[in-house]
Design a protein around this motif. Sequence first.
Motif, PDB file in Angstrom:
ATOM      1  N   GLY A  56       0.787  -1.221   0.000  1.00 28.49           N
ATOM      2  CA  GLY A  56       0.000   0.000   0.000  1.00 28.49           C
ATOM      3  C   GLY A  56       0.821   1.274   0.000  1.00 28.49           C
ATOM      4  N   TRP A  57       0.113   2.375  -0.206  1.00 29.63           N
ATOM      5  CA  TRP A  57       0.690   3.718  -0.181  1.00 29.63           C
ATOM      6  C   TRP A  57       0.395   4.337   1.175  1.00 29.63           C
ATOM      7  CZ3 TRP A  57       3.718   5.948  -3.881  1.00 29.63           C
ATOM      8  CH2 TRP A  57       3.784   5.295  -5.114  1.00 29.63           C
ATOM      9  N   HIS A  58       1.411   4.990   1.752  1.00 32.27           N
ATOM     10  CA  HIS A  58       1.337   5.517   3.115  1.00 32.27           C
ATOM     11  C   HIS A  58       1.828   6.956   3.164  1.00 32.27           C
ATOM     12  CE1 HIS A  58       1.069   1.369   4.794  1.00 32.27           C
ATOM     13  NE2 HIS A  58       1.760   1.084   3.700  1.00 32.27           N
ATOM     14  N   LEU A  59       1.463   7.634   4.248  1.00 32.06           N
ATOM     15  CA  LEU A  59       2.078   8.913   4.566  1.00 32.06           C
ATOM     16  C   LEU A  59       3.495   8.637   5.056  1.00 32.06           C
ATOM     17  CD1 LEU A  59      -0.914  10.423   6.540  1.00 32.06           C
ATOM     18  CD2 LEU A  59      -0.156  11.113   4.254  1.00 32.06           C
ATOM     19  N   PRO A  60       4.456   9.517   4.779  1.00 31.65           N
ATOM     20  CA  PRO A  60       5.814   9.287   5.279  1.00 31.65           C
ATOM     21  C   PRO A  60       5.861   9.429   6.795  1.00 31.65           C
ATOM     22  CG  PRO A  60       5.641  11.469   4.306  1.00 31.65           C
ATOM     23  CD  PRO A  60       4.334  10.770   4.029  1.00 31.65           C
ATOM     24  N   GLY A  61       6.735   8.666   7.402  1.00 30.68           N
ATOM     25  CA  GLY A  61       6.891   8.754   8.849  1.00 30.68           C
ATOM     26  C   GLY A  61       7.553   7.518   9.406  1.00 30.68           C
ATOM     27  N   GLY A  62       7.624   7.471  10.725  1.00 29.97           N
ATOM     28  CA  GLY A  62       8.254   6.338  11.385  1.00 29.97           C
ATOM     29  C   GLY A  62       8.321   6.567  12.875  1.00 29.97           C
ATOM     30  N   GLY A  63       9.156   5.773  13.522  1.00 28.14           N
ATOM     31  CA  GLY A  63       9.244   5.793  14.970  1.00 28.14           C
ATOM     32  C   GLY A  63      10.069   6.945  15.519  1.00 28.14           C
ATOM     33  N   VAL A  64       9.674   7.372  16.717  1.00 28.39           N
ATOM     34  CA  VAL A  64      10.431   8.370  17.458  1.00 28.39           C
ATOM     35  C   VAL A  64      11.491   7.615  18.251  1.00 28.39           C
ATOM     36  CG1 VAL A  64      10.320  10.184  19.211  1.00 28.39           C
ATOM     37  CG2 VAL A  64       8.411   9.872  17.605  1.00 28.39           C
ATOM     38  N   GLU A  65      12.742   7.969  18.025  1.00 36.45           N
ATOM     39  CA  GLU A  65      13.854   7.286  18.689  1.00 36.45           C
ATOM     40  C   GLU A  65      14.066   7.842  20.108  1.00 36.45           C
ATOM     41  OE1 GLU A  65      15.277   4.673  17.393  1.00 36.45           O
ATOM     42  OE2 GLU A  65      14.207   4.872  15.495  1.00 36.45           O
ATOM     43  N   ILE A  66      14.742   7.085  20.928  1.00 33.23           N
ATOM     44  CA  ILE A  66      15.063   7.517  22.286  1.00 33.23           C
ATOM     45  C   ILE A  66      15.867   8.814  22.212  1.00 33.23           C
ATOM     46  CG2 ILE A  66      16.384   6.913  24.365  1.00 33.23           C
ATOM     47  CD1 ILE A  66      15.667   3.957  23.706  1.00 33.23           C
ATOM     48  N   GLY A  67      15.460   9.809  23.004  1.00 35.46           N
ATOM     49  CA  GLY A  67      16.146  11.089  23.049  1.00 35.46           C
ATOM     50  C   GLY A  67      15.761  12.044  21.929  1.00 35.46           C
ATOM     51  N   GLU A  68      14.791  11.674  21.119  1.00 36.23           N
ATOM     52  CA  GLU A  68      14.385  12.470  19.970  1.00 36.23           C
ATOM     53  C   GLU A  68      12.984  13.034  20.221  1.00 36.23           C
ATOM     54  OE1 GLU A  68      15.010  11.495  15.334  1.00 36.23           O
ATOM     55  OE2 GLU A  68      13.664  10.105  16.328  1.00 36.23           O
ATOM     56  N   THR A  69      12.748  14.293  19.852  1.00 33.45           N
ATOM     57  CA  THR A  69      11.395  14.842  19.949  1.00 33.45           C
ATOM     58  C   THR A  69      10.575  14.352  18.765  1.00 33.45           C
ATOM     59  OG1 THR A  69      11.809  16.836  18.649  1.00 33.45           O
ATOM     60  CG2 THR A  69      12.323  16.944  21.029  1.00 33.45           C
ATOM     61  N   MET A  70       9.266  14.509  18.871  1.00 32.23           N
ATOM     62  CA  MET A  70       8.406  14.107  17.754  1.00 32.23           C
ATOM     63  C   MET A  70       8.724  14.939  16.519  1.00 32.23           C
ATOM     64  SD  MET A  70       4.703  12.995  19.348  1.00 32.23           S
ATOM     65  CE  MET A  70       4.185  14.640  19.737  1.00 32.23           C
ATOM     66  N   LEU A  71       8.978  16.240  16.684  1.00 34.23           N
ATOM     67  CA  LEU A  71       9.298  17.083  15.528  1.00 34.23           C
ATOM     68  C   LEU A  71      10.641  16.707  14.915  1.00 34.23           C
ATOM     69  CD1 LEU A  71       7.983  20.588  16.633  1.00 34.23           C
ATOM     70  CD2 LEU A  71       6.970  18.980  15.001  1.00 34.23           C
TER      71      LEU A  71
END
Length: 163
Positions: free
Chosen positions: A56-71
Amino acid sequence: MNAASPSRRTLLARLRARLFHGYFLLSRPMTLGVRGVVHDKESNSVFLIRHTYVPGWHLPGGGVEIGETMLEALAREVREEGNIELGAPPRLLSVHLNRQASRRDHVAIYLIETFRQAGPKLPDREIAESGFFPLNALPQATTPATLRRIAEAFEGVPPSPYW
């Protein structure tokens, strides 16, 4: 190619996704992800990706890593998956519980309308295809969750608490 091939690929892709989420469940009790609705206002199109490991086709994105903000995670993911650099802070649209992945997986959706793409994203081990698609002509294989997020962003559909 026999008729069972697409079903077999889908089954293998789902198995890989479950193994991937199982690993994160063991290594991180709660998972947090981000996705970006990258909207080109001029062409009224959105950026979508097709992964090599899930259908399927998805919006780009992925997991938030430890020590990383969502932005920070969002900026990293859209850069890695689409050669897209944020030009202004995106707007948080909604947060969803992704019960299909696990009972502990949450995904934040951001609207990105100020950006620059440094050239098309070439296929690699993770991204099979990517591109901008008009809102009125999305690919047939766009996932139901992606269609729901787009409807919530542009059609006034109230956000669901679930992915």
